[in-house]
Motif scaffolding. Sequence first.
Motif, PDB file in Angstrom:
ATOM      1  N   GLN A  96       0.835  -1.205   0.000  1.00  0.00           N
ATOM      2  CA  GLN A  96       0.000   0.000   0.000  1.00  0.00           C
ATOM      3  C   GLN A  96       0.870   1.255   0.000  1.00  0.00           C
ATOM      4  O   GLN A  96       0.595   2.218  -0.729  1.00  0.00           O
ATOM      5  CB  GLN A  96      -0.926  -0.022   1.220  1.00  0.00           C
ATOM      6  CG  GLN A  96      -2.109   0.912   1.110  1.00  0.00           C
ATOM      7  CD  GLN A  96      -3.044   0.535  -0.029  1.00  0.00           C
ATOM      8  OE1 GLN A  96      -3.599  -0.548  -0.051  1.00  0.00           O
ATOM      9  NE2 GLN A  96      -3.203   1.426  -0.989  1.00  0.00           N
ATOM     10  N   GLN A  97       1.938   1.243   0.777  1.00  0.00           N
ATOM     11  CA  GLN A  97       2.851   2.398   0.810  1.00  0.00           C
ATOM     12  C   GLN A  97       3.534   2.603  -0.543  1.00  0.00           C
ATOM     13  O   GLN A  97       3.706   3.740  -0.997  1.00  0.00           O
ATOM     14  CB  GLN A  97       3.900   2.202   1.904  1.00  0.00           C
ATOM     15  CG  GLN A  97       3.341   2.319   3.313  1.00  0.00           C
ATOM     16  CD  GLN A  97       4.381   1.969   4.368  1.00  0.00           C
ATOM     17  OE1 GLN A  97       5.523   2.403   4.279  1.00  0.00           O
ATOM     18  NE2 GLN A  97       3.984   1.174   5.346  1.00  0.00           N
ATOM     19  N   ASN A  98       3.913   1.507  -1.186  1.00  0.00           N
ATOM     20  CA  ASN A  98       4.581   1.618  -2.488  1.00  0.00           C
ATOM     21  C   ASN A  98       3.616   2.126  -3.563  1.00  0.00           C
ATOM     22  O   ASN A  98       4.022   2.867  -4.465  1.00  0.00           O
ATOM     23  CB  ASN A  98       5.213   0.286  -2.881  1.00  0.00           C
ATOM     24  CG  ASN A  98       6.421  -0.049  -2.024  1.00  0.00           C
ATOM     25  OD1 ASN A  98       6.976   0.821  -1.350  1.00  0.00           O
ATOM     26  ND2 ASN A  98       6.826  -1.304  -2.030  1.00  0.00           N
ATOM     27  N   ILE A  99       2.363   1.739  -3.470  1.00  0.00           N
ATOM     28  CA  ILE A  99       1.335   2.271  -4.387  1.00  0.00           C
ATOM     29  C   ILE A  99       1.231   3.786  -4.207  1.00  0.00           C
ATOM     30  O   ILE A  99       1.175   4.540  -5.187  1.00  0.00           O
ATOM     31  CB  ILE A  99      -0.021   1.578  -4.134  1.00  0.00           C
ATOM     32  CG1 ILE A  99       0.019   0.137  -4.669  1.00  0.00           C
ATOM     33  CG2 ILE A  99      -1.172   2.351  -4.768  1.00  0.00           C
ATOM     34  CD1 ILE A  99      -1.154  -0.725  -4.230  1.00  0.00           C
ATOM     35  N   ALA A 100       1.239   4.233  -2.946  1.00  0.00           N
ATOM     36  CA  ALA A 100       1.170   5.670  -2.662  1.00  0.00           C
ATOM     37  C   ALA A 100       2.422   6.386  -3.167  1.00  0.00           C
ATOM     38  O   ALA A 100       2.338   7.474  -3.752  1.00  0.00           O
ATOM     39  CB  ALA A 100       0.990   5.896  -1.161  1.00  0.00           C
ATOM     40  N   THR A 101       3.588   5.780  -2.969  1.00  0.00           N
ATOM     41  CA  THR A 101       4.846   6.370  -3.444  1.00  0.00           C
ATOM     42  C   THR A 101       4.816   6.601  -4.949  1.00  0.00           C
ATOM     43  O   THR A 101       5.274   7.638  -5.442  1.00  0.00           O
ATOM     44  CB  THR A 101       6.034   5.450  -3.079  1.00  0.00           C
ATOM     45  OG1 THR A 101       6.125   5.360  -1.659  1.00  0.00           O
ATOM     46  CG2 THR A 101       7.340   5.967  -3.643  1.00  0.00           C
ATOM     47  N   LYS A 103       2.171   6.978  -6.653  1.00  0.00           N
ATOM     48  CA  LYS A 103       0.969   7.777  -6.955  1.00  0.00           C
ATOM     49  C   LYS A 103       0.036   7.044  -7.930  1.00  0.00           C
ATOM     50  O   LYS A 103      -0.453   7.626  -8.905  1.00  0.00           O
ATOM     51  CB  LYS A 103       1.346   9.154  -7.503  1.00  0.00           C
ATOM     52  CG  LYS A 103       2.145   9.994  -6.513  1.00  0.00           C
ATOM     53  CD  LYS A 103       2.519  11.338  -7.107  1.00  0.00           C
ATOM     54  CE  LYS A 103       3.126  12.277  -6.091  1.00  0.00           C
ATOM     55  NZ  LYS A 103       4.387  11.829  -5.520  1.00  0.00           N
ATOM     56  N   SER A 105      -3.410   5.222  -8.890  1.00  0.00           N
ATOM     57  CA  SER A 105      -4.833   5.203  -8.528  1.00  0.00           C
ATOM     58  C   SER A 105      -5.526   3.957  -9.081  1.00  0.00           C
ATOM     59  O   SER A 105      -6.718   3.781  -8.891  1.00  0.00           O
ATOM     60  CB  SER A 105      -5.523   6.455  -9.065  1.00  0.00           C
ATOM     61  OG  SER A 105      -5.408   6.499 -10.477  1.00  0.00           O
ATOM     62  N   GLU A 108      -4.904  -1.968  -6.144  1.00  0.00           N
ATOM     63  CA  GLU A 108      -5.600  -2.291  -4.895  1.00  0.00           C
ATOM     64  C   GLU A 108      -4.898  -3.448  -4.203  1.00  0.00           C
ATOM     65  O   GLU A 108      -4.486  -4.412  -4.865  1.00  0.00           O
ATOM     66  CB  GLU A 108      -7.052  -2.676  -5.187  1.00  0.00           C
ATOM     67  CG  GLU A 108      -7.827  -3.079  -3.946  1.00  0.00           C
ATOM     68  CD  GLU A 108      -9.221  -3.622  -4.240  1.00  0.00           C
ATOM     69  OE1 GLU A 108      -9.957  -3.839  -3.257  1.00  0.00           O
ATOM     70  OE2 GLU A 108      -9.561  -3.851  -5.411  1.00  0.00           O
TER      71      GLU A 108
END
Length: 196
Positions: A96-101, A103, A105, A108
């Motif tokens: 989840q953190q890597n998805i945020a890093t 960016k 969208s 999941e």
Amino acid sequence: MRKKTTSKANQKDGMIRIISGQFKGRKLPVKNVTGLRPTTDRVKETVFNWLMQDTREATVLDCFAGSGGLGFECLSRFAKQAHFIELDKLAASQLQQNIATLKLSNAEVINSSAIDVLSNNKDQLTFSLVFVDPPFRKELAQHICELLEQNQWLTDDALIYVEVEKELSLVAPNNWQIIKEKQAGQVLCRLYQRDN
């Protein structure tokens, strides 16, 4: 994601590297979770040479995501979306953190067991590219392949990449054809295409 026997005390958190696409060269942290071993760059290069024409706009399911190396590689190559199934809470949180890093969208993380998730397709989701890379010697690959087919998780001509220990005799569903195969050390890599 493979299981290994090295003790946690001897290991530090690691990194995976995205080898191609829009995030080429990016390194992402991987938690040192007992039993997780990211797919090597060498194997990834082979797999994504096989999939060169098939990742763009793909709907991707990574059944044993671990580090997320395979799913992130697809997203880097412009997959439409990716779903990461990962049982371990720490590993799922890092995904989840890597998805945020990055960016993203269109990604999941599902913190659950692949068997639980795939046992019921109540949302009628389908995927065009699926990765089945379970821990070794847990007898999971066969069951997961059966669930993917039985519960209609696959598009008509889906591609399914399966990575297992070389001595495992996997019996794929009758309508899956092997289109690529390679052995790398103790690992057997196969790419199947579903024929509906």
